[in-house]
Motif scaffolding. Sequence first.
Motif, mmCIF file in Angstrom:
data_model
loop_
_atom_site.group_PDB
_atom_site.id
_atom_site.type_symbol
_atom_site.label_atom_id
_atom_site.label_comp_id
_atom_site.label_asym_id
_atom_site.label_seq_id
_atom_site.Cartn_x
_atom_site.Cartn_y
_atom_site.Cartn_z
ATOM 1 N N ALA A 132 1.286 -0.625 -0.206
ATOM 2 C CA ALA A 132 -0.211 0.323 -0.100
ATOM 3 C C ALA A 132 0.900 1.262 0.304
ATOM 4 N N TYR A 133 0.399 2.201 -0.913
ATOM 5 C CA TYR A 133 1.403 3.351 -0.811
ATOM 6 C C TYR A 133 -0.395 4.861 -0.083
ATOM 7 N N LEU A 145 6.905 4.571 12.193
ATOM 8 C CA LEU A 145 8.506 4.514 11.420
ATOM 9 C C LEU A 145 8.876 4.791 12.941
ATOM 10 N N ALA A 146 8.163 5.171 14.413
ATOM 11 C CA ALA A 146 8.766 5.725 15.506
ATOM 12 C C ALA A 146 9.867 4.300 15.676
ATOM 13 N N VAL A 166 7.868 -0.733 6.078
ATOM 14 C CA VAL A 166 7.635 1.075 6.446
ATOM 15 C C VAL A 166 8.169 1.901 5.636
ATOM 16 N N GLU A 167 7.760 2.325 4.822
ATOM 17 C CA GLU A 167 9.053 2.905 4.816
ATOM 18 C C GLU A 167 8.198 4.461 4.359
ATOM 19 N N SER A 185 1.998 15.836 5.176
ATOM 20 C CA SER A 185 1.364 14.625 5.043
ATOM 21 C C SER A 185 2.219 14.411 4.249
ATOM 22 N N VAL A 186 2.176 12.926 4.505
ATOM 23 C CA VAL A 186 4.024 11.861 4.146
ATOM 24 C C VAL A 186 3.035 10.381 3.589
ATOM 25 N N VAL A 187 3.780 10.153 2.410
ATOM 26 C CA VAL A 187 3.153 8.911 1.687
ATOM 27 C C VAL A 187 4.358 8.001 2.173
#
Length: 263
Positions: A132-133, A145-146, A166-167, A185-187
């Motif tokens: 998923a993106y 991402l923590a 996850v990246e 936001s981030v993708v």
Amino acid sequence: MKTSDLLKQYGIKLKKNLGQNFLSNTEIARQIVEVANVKADDVILEIGPGAGTLTEELLKTGAKVVGVEIDKRLKPLLERLNEFENFTLVFEDFLKFDISTLPKHFRVVSNIPYSITGPILKKLLFSDFSDAYLMVQKEVGERLLAPIGDSNRSFLTVVVQTFCTVEKVLTVSKGNFVPNPKVDSVVLHISKNTEVYEKYDIKIFWDFVSKCFGQKRKTLYNNLKTFVNNLDDLKKKYDLTLRPEQVSKEMFLQIFEELLSPN
């Protein structure tokens, strides 16, 4: 035509309670499709197509796109994309959508409604998706991402990082949306780790880790004792004085295995 102009043309006013912040920058949509490497033989799920800015770029690749949209007011706006034979539009709350109707190993490319990010992730993680993106709020991306020891680390962080890789692939500023949200936001690219999925039951693991984070400020021992009768053996093998966010995914899996298969 600009997203704002499309909304005016169809007389649509966005609703805060639906978390409607529509991507308006076509170039960003193109970048997402490019970084996701969408191919013509892909089946893409898009959750909340909104005004269709990202949808249109996905459809241009030739991939089969299934858009699930809760807001029926957007029907005339989205139906402009019916010229694409590879588009299927479903008006339904995604959380009620029968995701099993999609073929196995479907992909997800979406600017998801931020207000229900957790439930959306849960539904996807329990499904047969391949990767998923997802566009999410920056703070949500940081949480997923923590690293170990980070105060942002939550039970969802542990589950996602255990069963997937996850990246962060893109950062998208708030000025690229209509209306502008309060934060950037981030993708994220979330890719399923099939070996872990085959070995462990994610639904049971989800429940286990959730209980381990029951009271985040307490130690792992204090959280475990609320649902495990005897912790003597575990205390000898693991440092249960750690707080949940200080525990690695490997340690969570080891304790999980021992509780499932006690000697």
